[in-house]
Write a protein that holds these residues in place. Sequence first.
Motif, PDB file in Angstrom:
ATOM      1  N   ARG A   1       0.831  -1.207   0.000  1.00 50.88           N
ATOM      2  CA  ARG A   1       0.000   0.000   0.000  1.00 50.88           C
ATOM      3  C   ARG A   1       0.867   1.259   0.000  1.00 50.88           C
ATOM      4  O   ARG A   1       0.538   2.261  -0.643  1.00 50.88           O
ATOM      5  CB  ARG A   1      -0.941  -0.008   1.208  1.00 50.88           C
ATOM      6  CG  ARG A   1      -2.012  -1.070   1.116  1.00 50.88           C
ATOM      7  CD  ARG A   1      -2.831  -1.195   2.404  1.00 50.88           C
ATOM      8  NE  ARG A   1      -3.711  -2.345   2.309  1.00 50.88           N
ATOM      9  CZ  ARG A   1      -4.892  -2.338   1.689  1.00 50.88           C
ATOM     10  NH1 ARG A   1      -5.337  -1.224   1.134  1.00 50.88           N
ATOM     11  NH2 ARG A   1      -5.625  -3.428   1.643  1.00 50.88           N
ATOM     12  N   MET A   2       1.962   1.224   0.746  1.00 50.94           N
ATOM     13  CA  MET A   2       2.877   2.367   0.753  1.00 50.94           C
ATOM     14  C   MET A   2       3.464   2.604  -0.634  1.00 50.94           C
ATOM     15  O   MET A   2       3.596   3.751  -1.085  1.00 50.94           O
ATOM     16  CB  MET A   2       4.001   2.127   1.759  1.00 50.94           C
ATOM     17  CG  MET A   2       3.585   2.247   3.220  1.00 50.94           C
ATOM     18  SD  MET A   2       4.997   1.926   4.324  1.00 50.94           S
ATOM     19  CE  MET A   2       4.320   2.429   5.912  1.00 50.94           C
ATOM     20  N   ILE A   3       3.817   1.525  -1.313  1.00 50.39           N
ATOM     21  CA  ILE A   3       4.400   1.654  -2.649  1.00 50.39           C
ATOM     22  C   ILE A   3       3.377   2.226  -3.628  1.00 50.39           C
ATOM     23  O   ILE A   3       3.652   3.176  -4.368  1.00 50.39           O
ATOM     24  CB  ILE A   3       4.917   0.288  -3.143  1.00 50.39           C
ATOM     25  CG1 ILE A   3       6.133  -0.139  -2.310  1.00 50.39           C
ATOM     26  CG2 ILE A   3       5.280   0.348  -4.624  1.00 50.39           C
ATOM     27  CD1 ILE A   3       6.585  -1.559  -2.572  1.00 50.39           C
ATOM     28  N   VAL A   4       2.183   1.661  -3.634  1.00 55.92           N
ATOM     29  CA  VAL A   4       1.150   2.093  -4.576  1.00 55.92           C
ATOM     30  C   VAL A   4       0.739   3.546  -4.332  1.00 55.92           C
ATOM     31  O   VAL A   4       0.492   4.305  -5.273  1.00 55.92           O
ATOM     32  CB  VAL A   4      -0.074   1.156  -4.474  1.00 55.92           C
ATOM     33  CG1 VAL A   4      -1.254   1.713  -5.254  1.00 55.92           C
ATOM     34  CG2 VAL A   4       0.285  -0.239  -4.976  1.00 55.92           C
ATOM     35  N   ASN A   5       0.675   3.952  -3.061  1.00 52.28           N
ATOM     36  CA  ASN A   5       0.148   5.276  -2.707  1.00 52.28           C
ATOM     37  C   ASN A   5       1.231   6.276  -2.314  1.00 52.28           C
ATOM     38  O   ASN A   5       0.944   7.280  -1.666  1.00 52.28           O
ATOM     39  CB  ASN A   5      -0.844   5.134  -1.549  1.00 52.28           C
ATOM     40  CG  ASN A   5      -2.038   4.285  -1.914  1.00 52.28           C
ATOM     41  OD1 ASN A   5      -2.708   4.542  -2.901  1.00 52.28           O
ATOM     42  ND2 ASN A   5      -2.303   3.254  -1.122  1.00 52.28           N
ATOM     43  N   ARG A   6       2.465   6.042  -2.717  1.00 52.84           N
ATOM     44  CA  ARG A   6       3.562   6.853  -2.188  1.00 52.84           C
ATOM     45  C   ARG A   6       3.462   8.328  -2.561  1.00 52.84           C
ATOM     46  O   ARG A   6       3.831   9.191  -1.762  1.00 52.84           O
ATOM     47  CB  ARG A   6       4.909   6.284  -2.622  1.00 52.84           C
ATOM     48  CG  ARG A   6       5.170   6.212  -4.116  1.00 52.84           C
ATOM     49  CD  ARG A   6       6.506   5.521  -4.367  1.00 52.84           C
ATOM     50  NE  ARG A   6       6.881   5.413  -5.761  1.00 52.84           N
ATOM     51  CZ  ARG A   6       6.584   4.375  -6.541  1.00 52.84           C
ATOM     52  NH1 ARG A   6       5.868   3.371  -6.056  1.00 52.84           N
ATOM     53  NH2 ARG A   6       6.987   4.346  -7.800  1.00 52.84           N
ATOM     54  N   GLU A   7       2.976   8.647  -3.760  1.00 57.01           N
ATOM     55  CA  GLU A   7       2.894  10.058  -4.136  1.00 57.01           C
ATOM     56  C   GLU A   7       1.865  10.790  -3.276  1.00 57.01           C
ATOM     57  O   GLU A   7       2.106  11.907  -2.813  1.00 57.01           O
ATOM     58  CB  GLU A   7       2.552  10.191  -5.621  1.00 57.01           C
ATOM     59  CG  GLU A   7       3.671   9.758  -6.552  1.00 57.01           C
ATOM     60  CD  GLU A   7       4.956  10.540  -6.313  1.00 57.01           C
ATOM     61  OE1 GLU A   7       4.879  11.745  -5.973  1.00 57.01           O
ATOM     62  OE2 GLU A   7       6.043   9.946  -6.451  1.00 57.01           O
ATOM     63  N   ALA A   8       0.709  10.173  -3.061  1.00 51.65           N
ATOM     64  CA  ALA A   8      -0.310  10.796  -2.209  1.00 51.65           C
ATOM     65  C   ALA A   8       0.191  10.918  -0.776  1.00 51.65           C
ATOM     66  O   ALA A   8      -0.046  11.933  -0.101  1.00 51.65           O
ATOM     67  CB  ALA A   8      -1.598   9.976  -2.253  1.00 51.65           C
ATOM     68  N   MET A   9       0.901   9.901  -0.293  1.00 55.38           N
ATOM     69  CA  MET A   9       1.430   9.957   1.072  1.00 55.38           C
ATOM     70  C   MET A   9       2.487  11.049   1.200  1.00 55.38           C
ATOM     71  O   MET A   9       2.554  11.742   2.220  1.00 55.38           O
ATOM     72  CB  MET A   9       2.013   8.600   1.469  1.00 55.38           C
ATOM     73  CG  MET A   9       0.964   7.525   1.676  1.00 55.38           C
ATOM     74  SD  MET A   9       1.619   6.008   2.401  1.00 55.38           S
ATOM     75  CE  MET A   9       2.842   5.540   1.197  1.00 55.38           C
ATOM     76  N   ARG A  10       3.293  11.214   0.171  1.00 57.53           N
ATOM     77  CA  ARG A  10       4.326  12.247   0.211  1.00 57.53           C
ATOM     78  C   ARG A  10       3.689  13.634   0.355  1.00 57.53           C
ATOM     79  O   ARG A  10       4.128  14.458   1.154  1.00 57.53           O
ATOM     80  CB  ARG A  10       5.172  12.176  -1.066  1.00 57.53           C
ATOM     81  CG  ARG A  10       6.510  12.904  -0.964  1.00 57.53           C
ATOM     82  CD  ARG A  10       7.125  13.136  -2.337  1.00 57.53           C
ATOM     83  NE  ARG A  10       6.944  12.041  -3.258  1.00 57.53           N
ATOM     84  CZ  ARG A  10       7.763  11.000  -3.383  1.00 57.53           C
ATOM     85  NH1 ARG A  10       8.807  10.897  -2.597  1.00 57.53           N
ATOM     86  NH2 ARG A  10       7.530  10.070  -4.282  1.00 57.53           N
ATOM     87  N   ARG A  11       2.616  13.875  -0.411  1.00 51.39           N
ATOM     88  CA  ARG A  11       1.930  15.170  -0.326  1.00 51.39           C
ATOM     89  C   ARG A  11       1.268  15.348   1.038  1.00 51.39           C
ATOM     90  O   ARG A  11       1.351  16.420   1.651  1.00 51.39           O
ATOM     91  CB  ARG A  11       0.878  15.278  -1.439  1.00 51.39           C
ATOM     92  CG  ARG A  11       1.457  15.383  -2.842  1.00 51.39           C
ATOM     93  CD  ARG A  11       0.380  15.761  -3.840  1.00 51.39           C
ATOM     94  NE  ARG A  11      -0.665  14.753  -3.930  1.00 51.39           N
ATOM     95  CZ  ARG A  11      -0.634  13.716  -4.767  1.00 51.39           C
ATOM     96  NH1 ARG A  11       0.396  13.552  -5.585  1.00 51.39           N
ATOM     97  NH2 ARG A  11      -1.630  12.851  -4.810  1.00 51.39           N
ATOM     98  N   ASP A  12       0.610  14.305   1.511  1.00 54.32           N
ATOM     99  CA  ASP A  12      -0.076  14.407   2.798  1.00 54.32           C
ATOM    100  C   ASP A  12       0.917  14.589   3.936  1.00 54.32           C
ATOM    101  O   ASP A  12       0.666  15.346   4.880  1.00 54.32           O
ATOM    102  CB  ASP A  12      -0.921  13.149   3.029  1.00 54.32           C
ATOM    103  CG  ASP A  12      -1.839  13.282   4.225  1.00 54.32           C
ATOM    104  OD1 ASP A  12      -2.752  14.129   4.174  1.00 54.32           O
ATOM    105  OD2 ASP A  12      -1.638  12.561   5.221  1.00 54.32           O
ATOM    106  N   PHE A  13       2.045  13.916   3.847  1.00 56.10           N
ATOM    107  CA  PHE A  13       3.086  14.050   4.868  1.00 56.10           C
ATOM    108  C   PHE A  13       3.607  15.483   4.915  1.00 56.10           C
ATOM    109  O   PHE A  13       3.841  16.043   5.994  1.00 56.10           O
ATOM    110  CB  PHE A  13       4.226  13.072   4.565  1.00 56.10           C
ATOM    111  CG  PHE A  13       5.392  13.151   5.507  1.00 56.10           C
ATOM    112  CD1 PHE A  13       5.222  12.990   6.877  1.00 56.10           C
ATOM    113  CD2 PHE A  13       6.676  13.381   5.024  1.00 56.10           C
ATOM    114  CE1 PHE A  13       6.309  13.052   7.749  1.00 56.10           C
ATOM    115  CE2 PHE A  13       7.764  13.440   5.880  1.00 56.10           C
ATOM    116  CZ  PHE A  13       7.577  13.278   7.248  1.00 56.10           C
ATOM    117  N   GLY A  14       3.759  16.106   3.742  1.00 56.79           N
ATOM    118  CA  GLY A  14       4.196  17.500   3.709  1.00 56.79           C
ATOM    119  C   GLY A  14       3.210  18.414   4.409  1.00 56.79           C
ATOM    120  O   GLY A  14       3.598  19.305   5.180  1.00 56.79           O
ATOM    121  N   GLY A  15       1.905  18.189   4.169  1.00 55.97           N
ATOM    122  CA  GLY A  15       0.887  18.981   4.853  1.00 55.97           C
ATOM    123  C   GLY A  15       0.886  18.744   6.344  1.00 55.97           C
ATOM    124  O   GLY A  15       0.705  19.673   7.142  1.00 55.97           O
TER     125      GLY A  15
END
Length: 489
Positions: free
Chosen positions: A372-386
Amino acid sequence: MSQRLKRVRSDSLWLKRSSASVLCSLRSWAELEDLLQTKESPPSPSVTRAFRLQKPPEINRKKGKLIFFRDVHGWCPYSERVWLALELKGVPFECVLVDNLGYRPDWWYDVNPSGQTPAMTFLDGKTQSDSIPLLRQIDAEFPDSGPSLVPTDAQEAENAKRAVEGFREWMPRGARPSSRGAFLFQGGGAVPRDEFERTFDRLESFLQSVQEGKKQKGKESNAPMFMAGGAAPTLADCVWVPFLERFAVQVPLLHPAEAGGKEALCPRSDRWPLLCAWYDAMESLPVYAARVRGDRQSWTRVLGAAVGGGLEARVRKTVQASEREMEEEEAEAEAEDLMSSDAEVWSVYRSEVLKGRGESLPVSPSHDVAARMIVNREAMRRDFGGWKRSEGRETGKKGGRSEEEKDALVDAGLRMCVEAMIDAAGDNELVRLVAEESDPGVRDEAVMLCEYFPQRLCVPRDMGALSGKALRYRLKLLRRVLNKNLPSQ
């Protein structure tokens, strides 16, 4: 020494992203994908957010998959009813997530005029809503898939009918049936203690009558305690479990222990032994335990977000105390206590999904998290920044890091978290080695990610309860390693 350890020790890779270079000893995303075979073994059925679609999704009859519309947050118990039925029956489906509390595209009201979840588009292209009729239609249209939700035994069918028809009558009177905090509040406050006790008494009495009926027919009375009295869950269990699952966590927070010896009110207590046996029976079902049910941490947070008015201060205080208690319990737990039984349940769930829907899943809960981390990494990266901005946790300001270098640090930190999930068999030497050889900036980001993921995780919105447990444990271990506070070997 394993080949993996030799490779990490000998090959310090330079991550290059645009002009940024960050020293780290981690697998690349491509290597992680190859290792987990995420292309062949996706972590879940196809999931799409409704707001990303310009028009309603269309049924692909060649694939033979239904389209299941459920709430984006995973809070809606009515959606959970249908989700559990699909999992129990092994019916292939694609999932579209709808925000019941926010933006919904115009086409959604053409599909479902009520605007609420759940809804289902069947293979004939017609869409049905309302959870209980949906359960019946799923069972009728897929009679050869999984167990029948309507028992063939006359007495069991009557028991299931009584439980379904009694749902609104037995639930607390005057309570709001909203999807978030369903049947927990009335007027401006919480449902009174005696109303919840009445609900649990009615359920206990019903289950007692089911047991007595089984004894009269000479049936085994120590079999799993499902509501209809049979050996498998039915429509009745699907109707009740989403609400009782939440009640087991949230009612004790609304009615905690009081001075004078009155205990916190909880349906899973010695006062209602048959109801406790029913909870145990439901949690013995791999499809429910591994994917559909929520967990204590998530339902605690959902309650904290749902309360308001005069209740807010008292309930939030209780919620905070419960969260501290959970942290202490997790800190005392051993890895084998957390993971050994989960691995067996996951293995059964994985085989059932493969048999029922023809879909392959990762080999363990921790690998499910990694996928799940691999598939969703771009969304997680943005959310982590926020999340970092909201928490005032921006890093990389020292040392003249460029924005590209900061992004590369986050990317490497994410990959370190994936490494920790993949090496969940206990290869702590590898985790330590990766942590020690990495750029200090990567370690800083990874420490924050170890805090971010558990805070943002919501089960079952993001993953199942077993995977959520694996995430919390493994990232807690990684954080200890990163902070040089290693657990005893």
